[in-house]
Write a protein that holds these residues in place. Structure first.
Motif, PDB file in Angstrom:
ATOM      1  N   ALA A 224      -9.640  11.919  -2.836  1.00 28.23           N
ATOM      2  CA  ALA A 224      -8.725  11.794  -3.971  1.00 28.23           C
ATOM      3  C   ALA A 224      -7.561  10.901  -3.559  1.00 28.23           C
ATOM      4  N   VAL A 225      -7.443   9.734  -4.215  1.00 27.69           N
ATOM      5  CA  VAL A 225      -6.475   8.715  -3.802  1.00 27.69           C
ATOM      6  C   VAL A 225      -5.527   8.395  -4.949  1.00 27.69           C
ATOM      7  N   SER A 226      -4.252   8.561  -4.713  1.00 29.60           N
ATOM      8  CA  SER A 226      -3.236   8.124  -5.675  1.00 29.60           C
ATOM      9  C   SER A 226      -2.683   6.770  -5.239  1.00 29.60           C
ATOM     10  N   ILE A 227      -2.072   6.072  -6.190  1.00 24.23           N
ATOM     11  CA  ILE A 227      -1.599   4.705  -5.984  1.00 24.23           C
ATOM     12  C   ILE A 227      -0.088   4.660  -6.219  1.00 24.23           C
ATOM     13  N   GLU A 228       0.620   4.018  -5.309  1.00 30.71           N
ATOM     14  CA  GLU A 228       2.064   3.880  -5.473  1.00 30.71           C
ATOM     15  C   GLU A 228       2.385   3.113  -6.757  1.00 30.71           C
ATOM     16  N   ASP A 229       3.444   3.552  -7.461  1.00 31.88           N
ATOM     17  CA  ASP A 229       3.915   2.925  -8.706  1.00 31.88           C
ATOM     18  C   ASP A 229       2.911   3.028  -9.848  1.00 31.88           C
ATOM     19  N   GLY A 261       0.103  -4.861   0.712  1.00 33.09           N
ATOM     20  CA  GLY A 261       0.720  -6.179   0.810  1.00 33.09           C
ATOM     21  C   GLY A 261       1.252  -6.702  -0.496  1.00 33.09           C
ATOM     22  N   ARG A 262       1.287  -5.869  -1.514  1.00 25.05           N
ATOM     23  CA  ARG A 262       1.830  -6.280  -2.813  1.00 25.05           C
ATOM     24  C   ARG A 262       2.066  -5.034  -3.657  1.00 25.05           C
ATOM     25  N   ARG A 263       2.907  -5.190  -4.677  1.00 26.06           N
ATOM     26  CA  ARG A 263       3.155  -4.067  -5.568  1.00 26.06           C
ATOM     27  C   ARG A 263       1.912  -3.782  -6.409  1.00 26.06           C
ATOM     28  N   MET A 264       1.663  -2.500  -6.655  1.00 29.92           N
ATOM     29  CA  MET A 264       0.476  -2.096  -7.403  1.00 29.92           C
ATOM     30  C   MET A 264       0.862  -1.151  -8.526  1.00 29.92           C
ATOM     31  N   ASP A 265      -0.096  -0.925  -9.421  1.00 29.45           N
ATOM     32  CA  ASP A 265       0.075   0.090 -10.446  1.00 29.45           C
ATOM     33  C   ASP A 265      -1.299   0.660 -10.786  1.00 29.45           C
TER      34      ASP A 265
END
Length: 289
Positions: A224-229, A261-265
């Protein structure tokens, strides 16, 4: 490899499901691994399978065979949702099983992993729980959650509740969700079930039965993986969903922008897939068959 990861070519295939036709994107086998673990990807609401080409390429480079499915009415699946569409979550769940059955000759003898994003993750989880995980060895949930308004941080939930229920009301009035700024064109039943999850914090009944007991019994390993932003499904919504999994071994992880290495959503993590692909490959390699 680009900043966003490799982009792979695929073969287009289809699977007939009554009046509907599901699109399947079949990617080439990874080099030198004819029995590589296989990943079947179920996309988010309104997101076409072709959007996941960077992820498919990164997974293939990590040594995995990849298939991506277009959900009903999306991408290469036909027809598009209309007022005549009668399908809902139960049909999406059944589609997952039909896809796995159609891929049996490709999947037999391999470690088999379902990877679901958002709505696709809910459908993959429900299929796995309701079938006792007989068709898969593991389940990866990426940016998936129950969008229950009460678990959002701060006052965000007070925006989520009216937004989701307004979408549901508009869909009932129009007979179909036109995709106005959210989710793509969707059948009324899908939106009705999705709005239910946001309102009550539970997955909808499938064929008249509450899936919660099956979720509690499920023993299939879960990554189960959550993503920043990711404000659509922040970590709290994924934790809430995992709270239904009493028996399944759950590996809970979080991908940060610094790692990618970059902003994600909720959606753009697919463009920086390498950190996630490595996690999924390690998870697949460690699964009991």
């Amino acid at each position: 490899m680009t900043e966003s990861g490799p982009v792979a070519a695929y073969q287009q295939d289809h699977l007939d499901r009554g009046a509907d036709r599901l699109g399947l994107h079949l990617y080439p086998e990874p080099d030198g691994r004819p029995d590589a673990p296989a990943v079947v990807i179920c996309p988010a609401m309104g997101v076409p399978a072709r959007y996941y080409r960077p992820l498919a390429g990164a997974l293939r480079d990590a040594g995995l065979a990849v298939v991506v499915v277009d959900l009903r009415g999306t991408g290469s699946s036909t027809p598009p949702a209309s007022r005549a569409s009668r399908y809902r979550y139960a049909d999406l769940v059944a589609d997952v099983g039909a896809v796995l059955e159609s891929l049996k000759s490709r999947l037999d003898g391999r470690t088999r992993l379902l990877l679901g994003h958002s709505l696709g993750g809910q459908a993959a989880l429900l299929h796995t729980a309701l079938t006792d995980g007989v068709a898969v060895d593991g389940l990866a949930l990426v940016a998936v959650g129950l969008p229950y308004w009460r678990v959002y941080p701060g006052r965000t939930g007070y925006r989520v509740l009216p937004m989701t229920q307004t979408v549901a009301l508009a869909t009932e009035l129009l007979g179909v969700w036109p995709g106005w700024g959210f989710g793509g064109r969707q059948a009324r039943g899908v939106i009705r079930d999705w709005a239910y999850t946001a309102r009550v914090g539970r997955l909808p009944h499938i064929d008249g039965a509450d899936p919660a007991p099956a979720l509690r019994r499920m023993r299939t390993p879960v990554l189960a993986v959550s993503i920043e932003d990711d404000w659509h499904t922040p970590p709290q919504t994924l934790d809430h969903l995992c709270g239904f999994l009493d028996a399944a071994p759950v590996r809970r992880e979080h991908v940060t922008a610094a790692e990618a290495g970059r902003r994600m959503d909720h959606f753009t993590w697919v463009r920086s897939p390498v950190p996630l692909a490595r996690r999924i490959a390690a998870f697949a390699d460690g699964l009991p068959r």
